[in-house]
Motif scaffolding. Structure first.
Motif, PDB file in Angstrom:
ATOM      1  N   MET A 117       1.070  -1.253   0.029  1.00 28.64           N
ATOM      2  CA  MET A 117      -0.054  -0.066   0.166  1.00 28.64           C
ATOM      3  C   MET A 117       0.910   1.288  -0.097  1.00 28.64           C
ATOM      4  O   MET A 117       0.423   2.223  -0.883  1.00 28.64           O
ATOM      5  CB  MET A 117      -0.899   0.107   1.234  1.00 28.64           C
ATOM      6  CG  MET A 117      -1.926  -1.226   1.074  1.00 28.64           C
ATOM      7  SD  MET A 117      -3.076  -0.978   2.858  1.00 28.64           S
ATOM      8  CE  MET A 117      -4.079  -2.504   2.316  1.00 28.64           C
ATOM      9  N   ILE A 118       1.938   1.416   0.816  1.00 28.39           N
ATOM     10  CA  ILE A 118       2.805   2.431   0.906  1.00 28.39           C
ATOM     11  C   ILE A 118       3.418   2.483  -0.446  1.00 28.39           C
ATOM     12  O   ILE A 118       3.695   3.551  -0.885  1.00 28.39           O
ATOM     13  CB  ILE A 118       3.819   2.170   2.224  1.00 28.39           C
ATOM     14  CG1 ILE A 118       3.103   2.232   3.522  1.00 28.39           C
ATOM     15  CG2 ILE A 118       4.816   3.351   1.987  1.00 28.39           C
ATOM     16  CD1 ILE A 118       2.278   3.553   3.841  1.00 28.39           C
ATOM     17  N   GLU A 119       3.939   1.332  -1.138  1.00 31.68           N
ATOM     18  CA  GLU A 119       4.470   1.443  -2.390  1.00 31.68           C
ATOM     19  C   GLU A 119       3.682   2.106  -3.252  1.00 31.68           C
ATOM     20  O   GLU A 119       4.171   2.939  -4.320  1.00 31.68           O
ATOM     21  CB  GLU A 119       5.069   0.186  -3.019  1.00 31.68           C
ATOM     22  CG  GLU A 119       6.318  -0.396  -2.601  1.00 31.68           C
ATOM     23  CD  GLU A 119       6.540  -1.973  -3.059  1.00 31.68           C
ATOM     24  OE1 GLU A 119       6.250  -2.240  -4.115  1.00 31.68           O
ATOM     25  OE2 GLU A 119       6.816  -2.728  -2.261  1.00 31.68           O
ATOM     26  N   LEU A 120       2.423   1.934  -3.504  1.00 27.50           N
ATOM     27  CA  LEU A 120       1.443   2.301  -4.377  1.00 27.50           C
ATOM     28  C   LEU A 120       1.464   3.876  -4.206  1.00 27.50           C
ATOM     29  O   LEU A 120       1.247   4.805  -4.898  1.00 27.50           O
ATOM     30  CB  LEU A 120       0.253   1.590  -4.471  1.00 27.50           C
ATOM     31  CG  LEU A 120       0.160   0.284  -4.966  1.00 27.50           C
ATOM     32  CD1 LEU A 120      -0.948  -0.561  -4.514  1.00 27.50           C
ATOM     33  CD2 LEU A 120       0.565   0.172  -6.679  1.00 27.50           C
ATOM     34  N   GLN A 121       1.293   4.247  -3.026  1.00 31.16           N
ATOM     35  CA  GLN A 121       1.297   5.610  -2.384  1.00 31.16           C
ATOM     36  C   GLN A 121       2.591   6.558  -2.740  1.00 31.16           C
ATOM     37  O   GLN A 121       2.455   7.590  -3.475  1.00 31.16           O
ATOM     38  CB  GLN A 121       1.236   5.924  -0.954  1.00 31.16           C
ATOM     39  CG  GLN A 121       1.027   7.472  -0.400  1.00 31.16           C
ATOM     40  CD  GLN A 121       0.503   7.334   0.903  1.00 31.16           C
ATOM     41  OE1 GLN A 121      -0.535   7.330   1.238  1.00 31.16           O
ATOM     42  NE2 GLN A 121       1.384   7.838   1.922  1.00 31.16           N
ATOM     43  N   GLN A 149      -0.209   3.333  10.225  1.00 28.27           N
ATOM     44  CA  GLN A 149       0.734   3.781  11.146  1.00 28.27           C
ATOM     45  C   GLN A 149       2.092   4.105  10.280  1.00 28.27           C
ATOM     46  O   GLN A 149       2.698   4.940  10.889  1.00 28.27           O
ATOM     47  CB  GLN A 149       1.263   2.531  12.007  1.00 28.27           C
ATOM     48  CG  GLN A 149       0.278   2.252  12.989  1.00 28.27           C
ATOM     49  CD  GLN A 149       0.622   1.170  13.830  1.00 28.27           C
ATOM     50  OE1 GLN A 149       0.789   0.141  13.271  1.00 28.27           O
ATOM     51  NE2 GLN A 149       0.349   1.288  15.183  1.00 28.27           N
ATOM     52  N   LYS A 150       2.090   3.724   9.031  1.00 30.75           N
ATOM     53  CA  LYS A 150       3.355   4.002   8.423  1.00 30.75           C
ATOM     54  C   LYS A 150       3.114   5.293   7.612  1.00 30.75           C
ATOM     55  O   LYS A 150       4.007   5.490   6.608  1.00 30.75           O
ATOM     56  CB  LYS A 150       3.865   2.878   7.651  1.00 30.75           C
ATOM     57  CG  LYS A 150       4.442   1.536   8.074  1.00 30.75           C
ATOM     58  CD  LYS A 150       4.776   0.564   7.156  1.00 30.75           C
ATOM     59  CE  LYS A 150       4.976  -0.571   8.031  1.00 30.75           C
ATOM     60  NZ  LYS A 150       6.282  -1.063   8.088  1.00 30.75           N
ATOM     61  N   GLY A 151       2.044   5.867   7.575  1.00 27.68           N
ATOM     62  CA  GLY A 151       1.674   6.911   6.776  1.00 27.68           C
ATOM     63  C   GLY A 151       0.846   6.934   5.578  1.00 27.68           C
ATOM     64  O   GLY A 151       0.658   7.895   4.731  1.00 27.68           O
TER      65      GLY A 151
END
Ligand code: SF4
Length: 328
Positions: A117-121, A149-151
């Motif tokens: 999810m963070i990678e796609l963000q 939690q990771k942004g």
């Protein structure tokens, strides 16, 4: 001001963690979808979706093939889950939805799903698109909690076949900003025959009502892209196997005529459709025109209509390219 997704607030007040824990407990006797298998997925039992407690990610990518208000200019951050709780004989994604032994190798930890999810963000996608999440609904919340939690701060799309548990959807209230359900059938007899599922029409009506209760019929836009709201997809099947009239009547009379509809003409015979003559062809122009008439009859003015040519152009290939299955 940029849109702040609803789950950010639930992270800060502790509710997101509680929801994730509550959902996870469902895996011990799974009723995550209306199949109600009661399999203990934590102990390795499988229900009809042949899925354990870890999510199966078949592919993830910025995707430009959704409705323009979801893909925008930078793509929807789609995560394609493997396996499925339906068994559609015409499934266009059957390589990943009906191939559990092969998909087992694509199981990932909850932490890895959160990283994706963070990678796609970080790739600048407009949103996170959970594609076919229903059978992992009890477990995805944990990853949303970890990612937030990771942004993570993108709105999340719940892109589902519509055969969802209302109780599970209630745990997603205030976490999902965009619901994108299919409404596949207005006739449960055909749903049983072609998707091997009981009571589809009744269960989908309950589920979509709950989604509507959560996000309503007025989409919220940020710079031309939807950040909150609902779009109902309806795929026209040959010989009116999709029961289009009943679907549109329900939406207009029991939800709202302002609901946004995405009418899809991309159906083409594939997978096991050769076994049934009624479904083993693309749709006729007359069937397409009839669906357009029904939109008018029920006053459903909002949304998108696929061109008739779409059945020849929209063909995902999952076997050859897992990074970008829609590149053709
Ligand atoms: S998610 Fe899978 S195991 Fe759970 S009820 Fe549905 S089909 Fe059965």
């Amino acid at each position: 001001m940029d849109f702040i997704p609803s789950y950010v607030k639930l992270l800060h007040n502790g509710e997101l963690r509680i929801r994730a824990e509550t959902a996870y407990k469902n895996l011990a006797s799974c009723t995550s979808c209306p199949r109600d298998c009661e399999a203990n997925r934590i102990k390795g039992e499988y229900g009809i979706c042949t899925s354990g407690y870890l999510p199966v990610i078949s592919s993830y990518t910025p995707h430009f093939g959704e409705e323009p208000v979801l893909s925008g200019t930078r793509g929807a951050g789609n995560i394609f889950f493997g396996n499925c709780n339906l068994k559609c004989i015409y499934c266009q994604n059957y390589e990943i939805s009906q191939n559990p032994l092969s998909e087992k190798k694509n199981e990932v930890t909850h932490e890895r799903l959160a990283e994706i999810m963070i990678e796609l963000q970080n790739k600048n996608c407009h949103n996170i698109g959970l594609v076919s999440p229903t059978h992992f609904s009890a477990t995805i919340l944990k990853s949303i909690y970890l990612a937030s939690q990771k942004g993570l701060e993108l709105p999340i799309i719940y892109n589902t076949n519509g055969y969802d548990s209302v109780d599970m959807l209630k745990l997603y209230d205030g976490i999902i900003d965009i619901y994108l359900p299919d409404f596949k059938y207005g006739n449960s007899v055909f749903a049983k025959k072609y998707s091997l599922v009981d009571n589809y029409f009744e269960k989908a009506k309950e589920a979509i009502k709950e989604m509507f209760r959560q996000v309503g019929d007025k989409p919220v836009y940020n710079k031309g892209v939807i950040v909150r709201g609902m779009i109902i997809r309806h795929l026209i099947l040959p010989n009116d196997l999709s029961g289009t009239k009943k679907v549109f009547q329900f939406i207009a009379e029991e939800l709202s005529p302002d609901v946004h509809i995405s009418l899809m003409s991309q159906y083409y015979p594939t997978n096991k459709t050769y076994k049934d003559i009624l479904i083993n062809r693309s749709i006729f122009n007359s069937e397409y025109e009839k669906a357009l008439e029904l939109l008018d009859r029920y006053g459903l003015q909002n949304g998108w209509i696929q061109e008739m040519e779409s059945s020849g152009t929209y063909r995902p290939e999952f076997n050859n390219d897992r990074i970008n299955p829609f590149k053709n």
